[in-house]
Design a protein around this motif. Structure first.
Motif, PDB file in Angstrom:
ATOM      1  N   UNK A  61       0.874  -1.189   0.150  1.00 39.61           N
ATOM      2  CA  UNK A  61       0.074   0.007   0.006  1.00 39.61           C
ATOM      3  C   UNK A  61       0.873   1.199   0.073  1.00 39.61           C
ATOM      4  N   UNK A  62       0.436   2.107  -0.764  1.00 39.20           N
ATOM      5  CA  UNK A  62       1.320   3.488  -0.805  1.00 39.20           C
ATOM      6  C   UNK A  62       1.086   4.206   0.599  1.00 39.20           C
ATOM      7  N   UNK A  63       2.205   4.854   0.816  1.00 43.59           N
ATOM      8  CA  UNK A  63       2.228   5.749   1.948  1.00 43.59           C
ATOM      9  C   UNK A  63       1.307   7.284   1.708  1.00 43.59           C
ATOM     10  N   UNK A  64       1.223   7.843   2.676  1.00 38.35           N
ATOM     11  CA  UNK A  64       0.173   8.902   2.453  1.00 38.35           C
ATOM     12  C   UNK A  64       1.189   9.898   1.538  1.00 38.35           C
ATOM     13  N   UNK A  65       0.581  10.564   0.349  1.00 35.37           N
ATOM     14  CA  UNK A  65       1.246  11.438  -0.645  1.00 35.37           C
ATOM     15  C   UNK A  65       0.766  13.073  -0.086  1.00 35.37           C
ATOM     16  N   UNK A  66       1.864  13.622   0.272  1.00 35.99           N
ATOM     17  CA  UNK A  66       1.619  15.155   0.557  1.00 35.99           C
ATOM     18  C   UNK A  66       1.820  15.955  -0.959  1.00 35.99           C
ATOM     19  N   UNK A  67       0.372  16.504  -1.248  1.00 25.81           N
ATOM     20  CA  UNK A  67       0.509  17.384  -2.610  1.00 25.81           C
ATOM     21  C   UNK A  67       0.455  18.774  -2.396  1.00 25.81           C
ATOM     22  N   UNK A  68       1.684  19.342  -2.659  1.00 23.52           N
ATOM     23  CA  UNK A  68       1.953  20.919  -2.274  1.00 23.52           C
ATOM     24  C   UNK A  68       1.510  21.670  -3.241  1.00 23.52           C
ATOM     25  N   UNK A  69       1.032  22.794  -2.996  1.00 31.41           N
ATOM     26  CA  UNK A  69       0.459  23.760  -4.110  1.00 31.41           C
ATOM     27  C   UNK A  69       1.898  24.187  -4.687  1.00 31.41           C
ATOM     28  N   UNK A  70       1.423  24.933  -6.040  1.00 33.20           N
ATOM     29  CA  UNK A  70       2.304  25.163  -6.928  1.00 33.20           C
ATOM     30  C   UNK A  70       3.079  26.667  -6.221  1.00 33.20           C
ATOM     31  N   UNK A  71       2.268  27.436  -5.734  1.00 31.24           N
ATOM     32  CA  UNK A  71       3.065  28.690  -4.959  1.00 31.24           C
ATOM     33  C   UNK A  71       3.716  28.179  -3.709  1.00 31.24           C
ATOM     34  N   UNK A  72       4.607  29.163  -3.461  1.00 33.47           N
ATOM     35  CA  UNK A  72       5.428  28.970  -2.223  1.00 33.47           C
ATOM     36  C   UNK A  72       4.984  29.701  -0.837  1.00 33.47           C
ATOM     37  N   UNK A  73       4.355  30.959  -1.089  1.00 30.78           N
ATOM     38  CA  UNK A  73       3.720  31.456   0.074  1.00 30.78           C
ATOM     39  C   UNK A  73       2.758  30.620   0.597  1.00 30.78           C
ATOM     40  N   UNK A  74       2.300  30.716   2.012  1.00 29.96           N
ATOM     41  CA  UNK A  74       1.270  29.973   2.533  1.00 29.96           C
ATOM     42  C   UNK A  74       0.309  30.845   2.602  1.00 29.96           C
ATOM     43  N   UNK A 118      -3.777  10.186  10.420  1.00 28.31           N
ATOM     44  CA  UNK A 118      -4.330   9.050   9.418  1.00 28.31           C
ATOM     45  C   UNK A 118      -4.150   9.937   8.039  1.00 28.31           C
ATOM     46  N   UNK A 119      -4.050   9.355   7.031  1.00 21.09           N
ATOM     47  CA  UNK A 119      -3.979  10.170   5.582  1.00 21.09           C
ATOM     48  C   UNK A 119      -4.895  11.322   5.385  1.00 21.09           C
ATOM     49  N   UNK A 120      -5.909  11.094   5.673  1.00 22.43           N
ATOM     50  CA  UNK A 120      -6.823  12.325   5.401  1.00 22.43           C
ATOM     51  C   UNK A 120      -6.243  13.664   6.104  1.00 22.43           C
ATOM     52  N   UNK A 121      -5.526  13.284   7.355  1.00 21.27           N
ATOM     53  CA  UNK A 121      -5.305  14.613   8.041  1.00 21.27           C
ATOM     54  C   UNK A 121      -4.269  15.327   7.261  1.00 21.27           C
ATOM     55  N   UNK A 122      -3.573  14.888   6.207  1.00 17.28           N
ATOM     56  CA  UNK A 122      -2.671  15.520   5.648  1.00 17.28           C
ATOM     57  C   UNK A 122      -3.051  16.350   4.390  1.00 17.28           C
ATOM     58  N   UNK A 123      -4.443  16.217   4.304  1.00 17.58           N
ATOM     59  CA  UNK A 123      -4.667  17.037   2.979  1.00 17.58           C
ATOM     60  C   UNK A 123      -4.371  18.528   2.977  1.00 17.58           C
ATOM     61  N   UNK A 124      -3.789  19.136   4.014  1.00 16.28           N
ATOM     62  CA  UNK A 124      -3.291  20.489   4.061  1.00 16.28           C
ATOM     63  C   UNK A 124      -1.930  20.623   4.783  1.00 16.28           C
ATOM     64  N   UNK A 125      -1.012  19.987   4.144  1.00 20.00           N
ATOM     65  CA  UNK A 125       0.070  20.036   4.327  1.00 20.00           C
ATOM     66  C   UNK A 125       0.839  21.667   4.773  1.00 20.00           C
ATOM     67  N   UNK A 126       0.377  22.428   4.143  1.00 18.44           N
ATOM     68  CA  UNK A 126       0.790  23.609   4.494  1.00 18.44           C
ATOM     69  C   UNK A 126       0.636  24.170   5.856  1.00 18.44           C
ATOM     70  N   UNK A 127      -0.384  23.692   6.425  1.00 19.94           N
ATOM     71  CA  UNK A 127      -0.620  24.049   7.884  1.00 19.94           C
ATOM     72  C   UNK A 127       0.558  23.525   8.778  1.00 19.94           C
ATOM     73  N   UNK A 128       1.267  22.644   8.487  1.00 18.64           N
ATOM     74  CA  UNK A 128       2.335  22.246   9.461  1.00 18.64           C
ATOM     75  C   UNK A 128       3.493  23.174   9.536  1.00 18.64           C
TER      76      UNK A 128
END
Length: 207
Positions: A32-45, A97-107
């Motif tokens: 099974x694939x590990x959770x993937x973090x999909x980051x936005x194209x822009x750098x600023x949060x 859980x994987x669904x918690x990583x839908x907004x990785x910019x928050x971290x």
């Protein structure tokens, strides 16, 4: 058969019999694939990159668990509410859980960024966070996992609170971090925050 050459016989046979289908060997079941973090194209949060209710849950859990009892629970003196907030986000990564990583910019709001996005790294908070985690892991190896359980409870408290709490906008949160950056040992690739502001004021005076 007497009138045909061997080559002609093979040609006619090939027409009558379909070619044998060679089926590939079945591949082993993929892990099974590990959770993937999909980051936005822009750098600023940006606020659009963050599920704000989760961030407000982290902040509220830090306030509730803050300097009153959380340091006593961890037996680590000097752990303030700002560090507890960072620990709330770190504990979510550990227990999430994987669904918690839908907004990785928050971290990025746990310890900032070395390029000052969303704010300079508060080294005092950063060092305290590492110290707490090292202590928790070290004691857990000896069979004493009270600190790890405290982090798990902090994560649970954050999730419970995000259901109903509200709070300031991302812009206000980042502004607050910038205001206290020098007090928390803020540093980036541009240098220490205090030194940078002094350089800026000297530049302004020269102008």
């Amino acid at each position: 058969l007497k009138t045909m050459s061997p080559e002609k016989i093979l040609t006619e046979l090939a027409v009558l019999e379909p070619p044998e289908i060679v089926r590939p060997e079945p591949e082993p079941a993929a892990q099974p694939l590990l959770p993937n973090l999909v980051m936005p194209a822009h750098h600023d949060v940006r606020e659009s990159d963050i599920v704000m209710r989760r961030l407000h849950g982290n902040i509220s859990a830090a306030i509730e668990s803050g300097p009153k009892d959380f340091p006593e629970l961890l037996l680590v003196p000097g752990v303030g509410p700002r560090t507890v907030r960072a620990l709330a986000m770190v504990s979510e990564v550990v227990h999430g859980a994987p669904y918690r990583f839908s907004d990785p910019a928050r971290f990025s709001l746990a310890h900032g960024g070395k390029d000052r996005h969303p704010f300079p790294v508060p080294l005092k908070v950063y060092d305290e966070t590492i110290s707490v985690l090292k202590s928790a892991v070290g004691k857990a190896r000896l069979g004493r996992d009270e600190e790890l359980q405290a982090l798990r409870r902090l994560d649970g408290e954050s999730r419970r609170m995000e259901r109903y709490v509200t709070g300031p906008s991302l812009k206000e949160i980042v502004a607050g971090e910038m205001d206290q950056s020098q007090l928390l040992g803020g540093r980036s690739v541009f240098g220490w925050e205090g030194a940078q502001s002094d350089d800026d004021s000297d530049l302004g005076a020269a102008r």
